[in-house]
Design an enzyme around this catalytic site. Structure first.
Site, mmCIF file in Angstrom:
data_model
loop_
_atom_site.group_PDB
_atom_site.id
_atom_site.type_symbol
_atom_site.label_atom_id
_atom_site.label_comp_id
_atom_site.label_asym_id
_atom_site.label_seq_id
_atom_site.Cartn_x
_atom_site.Cartn_y
_atom_site.Cartn_z
ATOM 1 N N SER A 159 0.840 -1.199 0.000
ATOM 2 C CA SER A 159 0.000 0.000 0.000
ATOM 3 C C SER A 159 0.881 1.258 0.000
ATOM 4 O O SER A 159 1.808 1.376 0.808
ATOM 5 C CB SER A 159 -0.899 -0.031 1.239
ATOM 6 O OG SER A 159 -1.678 1.122 1.241
ATOM 7 N N GLY A 160 0.571 2.154 -0.904
ATOM 8 C CA GLY A 160 1.313 3.408 -0.986
ATOM 9 C C GLY A 160 2.554 3.322 -1.858
ATOM 10 O O GLY A 160 3.327 4.281 -1.947
ATOM 11 N N THR A 184 -1.614 2.613 -8.087
ATOM 12 C CA THR A 184 -2.700 3.351 -8.755
ATOM 13 C C THR A 184 -2.121 4.425 -9.675
ATOM 14 O O THR A 184 -2.596 4.605 -10.806
ATOM 15 C CB THR A 184 -3.632 3.959 -7.692
ATOM 16 O OG1 THR A 184 -4.055 2.903 -6.836
ATOM 17 C CG2 THR A 184 -4.827 4.624 -8.306
ATOM 18 N N ASN A 187 -1.223 5.467 3.119
ATOM 19 C CA ASN A 187 -1.409 6.134 1.822
ATOM 20 C C ASN A 187 -2.612 7.082 1.923
ATOM 21 O O ASN A 187 -3.685 6.688 2.368
ATOM 22 C CB ASN A 187 -1.660 5.057 0.744
ATOM 23 C CG ASN A 187 -1.789 5.652 -0.640
ATOM 24 O OD1 ASN A 187 -1.748 6.868 -0.806
ATOM 25 N ND2 ASN A 187 -1.941 4.786 -1.640
ATOM 26 N N SER A 218 -5.427 5.618 -0.625
ATOM 27 C CA SER A 218 -5.279 4.158 -0.704
ATOM 28 C C SER A 218 -6.511 3.528 -1.363
ATOM 29 O O SER A 218 -7.654 3.843 -1.025
ATOM 30 C CB SER A 218 -5.103 3.616 0.700
ATOM 31 O OG SER A 218 -4.893 2.232 0.645
ATOM 32 N N SER A 219 -6.220 2.638 -2.311
ATOM 33 C CA SER A 219 -7.345 1.959 -2.974
ATOM 34 C C SER A 219 -7.871 0.915 -2.006
ATOM 35 O O SER A 219 -7.126 0.029 -1.576
ATOM 36 C CB SER A 219 -6.858 1.264 -4.247
ATOM 37 O OG SER A 219 -6.061 2.133 -4.994
ATOM 38 N N GLY A 262 -2.451 -3.457 -2.174
ATOM 39 C CA GLY A 262 -1.148 -4.072 -1.903
ATOM 40 C C GLY A 262 -1.149 -4.856 -0.594
ATOM 41 O O GLY A 262 -2.093 -4.798 0.185
ATOM 42 N N GLU A 289 -0.743 -5.867 3.014
ATOM 43 C CA GLU A 289 -0.971 -5.000 4.171
ATOM 44 C C GLU A 289 -0.618 -5.713 5.472
ATOM 45 O O GLU A 289 -1.052 -6.842 5.691
ATOM 46 C CB GLU A 289 -2.434 -4.558 4.226
ATOM 47 C CG GLU A 289 -2.740 -3.473 3.224
ATOM 48 C CD GLU A 289 -4.186 -2.999 3.275
ATOM 49 O OE1 GLU A 289 -4.975 -3.578 4.047
ATOM 50 O OE2 GLU A 289 -4.502 -2.070 2.525
#
Ligand SMILES: Nc1ncnc2c1ncn2[C@@H]1O[C@H](COP(=O)(O)OP(=O)(O)OP(=O)(O)O)[C@@H](O)[C@H]1O
Ligand SMILES: [Mg+2]
Length: 1131
Positions: free
Chosen positions: A110-111, A115, A160, A163-164, A391, A393
């Site tokens: 993540s981050g 994306t 993030n 974050s998605s 991602g 986590e």
């Protein structure tokens, strides 16, 4: 193809090793050091073969401009520094030109920038693909789907800011030309628990904050929202509302625009925001405890205003909503019984409802976008898929969601490993090169631990965690998360990647709580708290809530809860899957996710994979900082080193012969600048030239393989040096060429200029000479002409002078001769005169006595005769004209005066007679009349002279042709009319003047009434004896009648007086008529007085001149009668 200048610049400024396969020595430290070095120079991308490793720079870099896209367009992947554009271009071209469907798998925690990377890919594809109205519309829709989905599916997390919170796989579909024609988006498991709660420092989904910050106040009012996020329980509990890097208001407008571009109807947009608002407001609904009479716990809604507003928003009855939130229906022995929720139960139900609404809304949005962007035509398509999924986590506390997300990442890692190795292996086999197996960590074992589903009795202990969870969910009775953990410990106790506190091996591990289990993921160990696993896996929503939502008069809400329509046949608890309508128990969230992940894997395997491996440089979202430990961790779990090793195990580098030849052709004299022979031969020549060992290289079917990266480095270095040399050479030759060209140009120019100048100068000189020659010529000609002229003039003068002299001489001679002749003549004449005189003298001397006697009278007679002759001849020659009125007559000597007068009279008479003879009878008569008038009136009557030039017309009224007159004269026989005119007749009794028509014929006077043309009386002409007139101006005449004889009727009436303009004519003509009749002229008296006989009385008529006040003329007289006196006064 020459290297592009921009690209060359980029290559020359390349830092470190751009393809990690070429690292030497190949160690983890060297790899990370290389990444760090490149990162510090803002070169965030590095290749591992064709895999792009991307490090999040956490700042905007000038790497994504249209110009950079143009640089990478249609370029070889190794030609330019590593970039997502290069891999995008490679994928796009393979898809377009080789008809291979592509997928780009973006992975990382993540981050790490997944994306962002997916957006970069879409931006690249949008720019390099074709243009056109429809194509641009599709591109715009595809691009605009990002902000919309990010708003609803992304949130700020600790790792993030954007974050998605859902997985996204997007297939972009192209036509045969490579132009985008549509797309399909697949979404994976939205982290819906975030709707109701977030850990401290995180936020809910962006859209909640965006709506409150960006919507205009009136719209918020219609949604019954206040603009302050602090007022909403779902937003204010985590303690994070505002994020510095995010402008919610701006983003809201982008979302709205995006929805409009995609093709959402206005009503749909409003409905979406109504649901978002409802979720926020439902989150504020609070419950208060109530004890029921039967001792059970119940609850009431303490803020009913909120529920009323939600009911208004959704178009449902407030009571229905209240009931659904505070009670539930349970079936007891086929009977339906309502039981109250406790406060905790109600809160759980409320949160479940909000999560369900939001997650279903999100799925609907994806579906709606798909409806808009789907390909509308039935044409063959090529596909490029982009996978941007959450991602890996690892949180402080990891729950069901992290378990699912990490499972997905395990699967992706596996597919990466499998595909990378498979591709490698296949390539060696394809190229006919021996493959040496390289060991690597295969995470299939972890995947198995999670997803294995062999539920046969024999394999009872061989099922995966997900299958166990499903099994637990299906078990009747009191199933809890604890029982699930127990079961898990039991089943997985021997698995090397499973750890639990109850297991022997972990009993002393205090980091592992009792209510958790730990999985040793490829990316690290993650401890999952089992709390909520059963519930979340079941993913249930109370039937009453579903029904209440379905009962709303809200279009979109109804669509989101379709299962409520069939609820009657269903069990009390139903799953939230909107498409589930059968009685069969709906699949659990875990099994659904597993199925969709397997579907995704299948999909990815069917396509040509391209990888982007994203790395997060630090945990603080800091730009320019690269934490080696954090990066090392990611490098490890992403298996990047293994990736490099696999790449290097066989041969570190491979290149298609033609491309190799093209890149290194400058390293052999034979191949530079171009090689026309066999490509492999050319490559061999280059390798031989560079003295590369045979064991360093292998010749595949289409590619050359290089074992050691150092060899390639050496090649690159030599190439660089050679390029430098060649560049200098080209520069030298080029400069020489340019200078020579310039020189030749100058020379040519100089020749042109000098020739032009000479031409111009010569022309000028020629013109000057020509002008001078012309001038000289003209002067000479003029001089010559003048000379000739002077000569001619001289000659002429000489001629003239000669002629003159001749003339004068001749004249002189003639004059001399004339004088001589004259003299001779004079002499002769003198001699004759003398002779005559002499003779005369002699005669006279002889006849002197006789002459005096005889010759004297003769001479005198002769003289008289001569004079008479002269007089008569003069008269003859100067006779006047034959006109009787010509008074001229030649003068005459005095002595012939009387003769002259007589001759004049004779001549006059003669010419008068001659004149008369020429006259006609009528003219003669007229002349006679005039002569008579002259005789009568000349010098007697004042008005006579004016009558002389006027001809006597006679019939002034033209009555000769008048029928009435004809009638009269046929009776009276007065056919010979001599005069007819209107006359003024004086009344003899009183002197009054009346107008009558007077006709004088040769026989009589006829007085006729001129109006009626009746004869008044007729006086025979012979009766007129005398006519009296005054000498004055009047135009009256008194006609005296003869003395009456034998009672003559007319004579008795006496004299009468008439006046007329033509009185002279009347008197003359009547006199002549009387004379013709009687042979005697009547007496004509012209005197101021006369005596008249008016009837029986004698009257004295007296004309008096000088009367005043009278108009002259006729009847400009006043006639008065006083007894025997008639006075005629005239002016
Ligand atoms: N190439 C880049 N250039 C500049 N900034 C970047 C880049 N990539 C990522 N970032 C920054 O990092 C942030 C996080 O990136 P991104 O949202 O892509 O991460 P992610 O991998 O999708 O994370 P998640 O799994 O949480 O969705 C972005 O909001 C952006 O600020
Ligand atoms: Mg993301």
């Amino acid at each position: 193809m020459a290297l592009h200048l921009g690209a060359q610049y980029i290559l020359e400024h390349n830092v470190g090793i751009s393809d990690a396969v070429l690292l030497h020595p190949l160690t983890e430290e060297a790899f990370i050091e290389n990444i760090k070095k490149r990162f510090s120079h803002e070169q965030i991308y590095t290749y591992i073969g064709t895999v792009v490793v991307s490090v999040n720079p956490y700042k905007k870099l000038p790497l994504y401009t249209p110009e950079v896209i143009e640089e990478y367009r249609s370029r070889n992947i190794y030609e330019l520094p590593p970039h997502i554009y290069a891999i995008s271009d490679e994928a796009y071209r393979s898809m377009r030109d080789r008809n291979l469907d592509q997928c780009i798998i973006i992975s990382g925690e993540s981050g790490a920038g997944k994306t962002e990377a997916s957006k970069v890919i879409m931006q690249y594809v949008a720019q390099v693909s074709g243009k056109g109205r429809e194509i641009d519309r599709v591109k715009e829709q595809l691009l605009q789907s990002n902000p919309v989905l990010e708003a609803f599916g992304n949130a700020k997390t600790l790792r993030n800011d954007n974050s998605s919170r859902f997985g996204k796989y997007m297939d972009i579909e192209f036509d045969f030309k490579g132009d985008p024609i549509g797309g399909v988006i697949t979404n994976y498991l939205l982290e819906k628990s975030r709707v109701a709660s977030q850990i401290p420092g995180e936020r809910n989904f962006h859209i909640f904050y965006q709506l409150l910050a960006g919507a205009d106040p009136t719209f918020l009012e219609t949604l019954k929202l206040s603009p302050k996020p602090e007022n909403y329980g779902f937003l204010n509990r985590s303690g994070c509302i505002k994020v510095d890097a995010i402008d919610d208001a701006k983003d809201f407008n982008m979302v709205k625009t995006g929805m409009e571009v995609i093709g959402f109807y206005r009503t749909e947009i409003t409905e979406v925001f109504q649901l978002v608002a409802s979720v926020l407001k439902l989150g504020n609904v609070e419950f208060s405890h109530r004890s029921n009479a039967d001792g059970t716990d119940g609850c009431d809604i303490s803020n009913t205003g909120e529920i009323a507003e939600v009911a208004q928003l959704l178009g449902c009855l407030e009571q229905n909503l209240t009931n659904a939130l505070t009670q539930r229906t349970v079936e007891v022995k086929r009977d339906k019984v309502k039981t109250d929720f406790s406060v905790a139960g109600a809160v759980y139900a409320r949160d479940a409802l909000c999560k369900a609404i939001y997650s279903r809304l999100f799925s609907w949005l994806v579906q709606r976008i798909n409806d808009s962007i789907k390909v509308k035509t039935e044409q063959t398509r090529k596909v490029m898929g982009v996978l941007d999924i959450y991602g890996f986590e690892v949180f402080q506390t990891n729950r069901y969601e992290q378990f699912i997300i990490n499972y997905c990442n395990e699967k992706l890692q596996q597919i990466f490993i499998e595909l990378t190795l498979k591709e490698e292996q296949e390539e060696y086999i394809r190229e006919g090169i021996e493959w040496i197996h390289v060991d690597y960590f295969n995470n299939a074992v972890i995947c198995d631990l999670i997803e294995k589903s062999d539920t046969s009795v024999a394999q009872k202990n061989n099922v995966g965690i997900l299958a166990l969870l499903d099994e637990q969910c299906l078990l009747p009775g009191n199933v809890t998360d604890k029982t699930f953990l127990e079961k898990l410990n039991q089943t997985c106790k021997d698995h090397p990647h499973f750890e639990s506190r109850t297991l022997k091996k972990n009993q002393s591990d205090r980091t592992l709580p009792h209510d958790a289990f730990r999985l040793k993921h490829y990316a690290g160990n993650v401890t999952y708290k089992v709390d909520g696993f059963i519930d979340k896996n079941n993913d249930l929503l109370y039937r009453d809530l579903s029904q209440a939502m379905y009962a709303c008069r809200h279009n979109l809400m109804k669509k989101l809860f379709p299962e409520a329509a069939n609820l009657k046949q269903q069990r009390t608890h139903i799953l939230g899957n909107p498409s589930q309508k059968s009685l069969k128990r709906p699949p659990t969230a875990g099994s659904q996710f597993k199925a969709s992940v397997q579907e995704l894997m299948k999909n990815l395997l069917s396509k040509n994979p391209n990888y982007i491996r994203c790395i997060k440089p630090n945990d603080d979202k800091q730009s320019g900082t690269l934490d080696l430990e954090i990066v090392k961790h990611q490098v490890r779990y992403l298996g990047l080193m293994e990736n490099i090793r696999v790449k290097r195990a066989g041969y570190a580098y491979r290149q298609i012969y033609a491309q190799f030849l093209y890149r290194y052709k400058m390293l052999a004299d034979e191949t530079w600048p171009s090689w026309h022979g066999d490509v492999v031969e050319g490559v061999k020549l280059i390798l031989a030239n560079q003295k590369i060992q045979q064991d360093e290289i292998a010749f595949g079917k289409s590619k050359l393989f290089i074992r050691n990266p150092k060899t390639l480095f050496d090649l690159e270095e030599t190439r660089r040096e050679r390029m430098h040399f060649l560049a200098t050479l080209i520069q030298k030759v080029w400069k020489g060429h340019v200078k020579r060209e310039h020189f030749l140009l100058m020379k040519r120019s100089q020749v042109v200029i000098s020739s032009r100048f000479r031409g111009f100068y010569g022309q000028k000189q020629y013109k000057k000479k020509k002008a001078a020659t012309l001038l000289l010529q003209c002067c000479t000609r003029r001089w010559k002409a003048r000379k000739v002229l002077a000569e001619l003039k001289h000659e002429k003068r000489c001629q003239l002078a000669a002629t003159d002299i001749q003339k004068h001489y001749r004249g002189w001679q003639a004059r001399k001769l004339l004088a001589e002749l004259k003299h001779a003549k004079r002499m002769e004449w003198a001699a004759r005169v003398i002779h005559k005189y002499y003779l005369g003298w002699k005669v006279r001397k002889n006849y002197k006595p006789k002459f005096r006697r005889i010759a004297g009278p003769k001479v005198a007679r002769f003289m008289v005769v001569a004079l008479k002759r002269k007089f008569l001849l003069n008269v003859r020659d100067k006779l006047p004209s034959l006109s009787p009125v010509d008074n001229k007559w030649p003068s005459s000597p005095k002595m012939y005066k009387s003769a002259s007068d007589q001759l004049q009279v004779m001549h006059h008479k003669w010419r008068c007679r001659k004149y008369r003879r020429k006259l006609s009878e009528a003219q003669k008569y007229t002349l006679r009349e005039k002569a008579t008038a002259s005789d009568i009136f000349k010098d007697k009557k004042v008005i006579y002279p004016e009558s002389v030039p006027r001809p006597f017309k006679g019939d002034y009224l033209n009555i000769r042709g008048d029928m009435k007159w004809k009638k009269i004269h046929s009776l009276t026989n007065d056919i010979n009319l001599v005069f007819a005119d209107l006359v003024h007749k004086v009344n003899r009794a009183n002197g009054k003047i009346v107008q009558q028509l007077l006709v004088v014929s040769s026989q009589a006077f006829l007085v006729i009434d001129h109006r009626t043309m009746t004869l008044k009386y007729r006086i025979p002409i012979e009766f007129i004896e005398k006519i009296s007139l005054s000498p004055f101006q009047d135009k009256l005449a008194v006609f005296h009648m003869k003395k009456p004889e034998n009672g003559d009727r007319f004579a008795k009436k006496g004299d009468f007086i008439i006046g007329n303009e033509h009185i002279i004519e009347i008197v003359t003509k009547s006199s002549l008529c009387v004379k013709n009749k009687t042979n005697t002229m009547p007496e004509i008296s012209i005197s101021p007085q006369c005596s008249g006989q008016f009837g029986s009385s004698a009257v004295q008529v007296s004309f008096q001149q000088g009367a005043k006040g009278l108009e002259p003329g006729i009847p400009g007289v006043k006639v008065t009668r006083k007894k025997h006196l008639m006075l005629i006064s005239e002016p």
